[in-house]
Design a protein around this motif. Structure first.
Motif, PDB file in Angstrom:
ATOM      1  N   ILE A  55      52.760 -51.147 -45.937  1.00 55.45           N
ATOM      2  CA  ILE A  55      54.097 -51.302 -46.541  1.00 55.45           C
ATOM      3  C   ILE A  55      54.950 -52.218 -45.689  1.00 55.45           C
ATOM      4  CG2 ILE A  55      56.244 -50.072 -47.022  1.00 55.45           C
ATOM      5  CD1 ILE A  55      54.494 -47.730 -47.998  1.00 55.45           C
ATOM      6  N   GLY A 108      53.979 -55.632 -46.158  1.00 52.54           N
ATOM      7  CA  GLY A 108      54.170 -56.106 -47.508  1.00 52.54           C
ATOM      8  C   GLY A 108      52.873 -56.300 -48.273  1.00 52.54           C
ATOM      9  N   LEU A 109      51.854 -55.545 -47.886  1.00 54.39           N
ATOM     10  CA  LEU A 109      50.547 -55.724 -48.514  1.00 54.39           C
ATOM     11  C   LEU A 109      50.211 -54.633 -49.530  1.00 54.39           C
ATOM     12  CD1 LEU A 109      48.515 -56.717 -45.346  1.00 54.39           C
ATOM     13  CD2 LEU A 109      49.466 -58.227 -47.083  1.00 54.39           C
ATOM     14  N   SER A 110      51.126 -53.749 -49.781  1.00 60.87           N
ATOM     15  CA  SER A 110      50.810 -52.652 -50.700  1.00 60.87           C
ATOM     16  C   SER A 110      50.928 -53.068 -52.143  1.00 60.87           C
ATOM     17  CB  SER A 110      51.720 -51.465 -50.449  1.00 60.87           C
ATOM     18  OG  SER A 110      53.071 -51.811 -50.680  1.00 60.87           O
TER      19      SER A 110
END
Length: 77
Positions: free
Chosen positions: A72, A75-77
């Motif tokens: 999270i 920013g990869l979720s």
């Protein structure tokens, strides 16, 4: 200075491990209650195995939460 940092680290790790153990014991009690058996029905070694199993579950849950939190943040979720 390094000894002081080592002592602080040991204290933090000790508290972390004791909290995991407490949570595992609580979950083990719930697991035993759900099995409709009394704690006295188990030997000490059986209880230790149950608590160790619950500890592994707690640690796994914490690791999974840490990975999700890292994703999270990145920013990869």
């Amino acid at each position: 200075m390094i000894k002081k940092l080592g002592a602080i680290k040991d204290g933090v790790v000790g508290r972390y491990q004791s909290r995991i153990r407490e949570k595992a014991i609580t979950q083990a009690k719930a697991r035993i209650a759900l099995s409709h058996r009394n704690i006295k029905d188990f030997s000490e070694s059986e209880l230790e195995v149950i608590v160790q199993d619950e500890e592994q579950k707690v640690k796994g849950s914490l690791k999974q939460s840490a990975v999700v939190a890292a994703l999270i943040v990145l920013g990869l979720s």
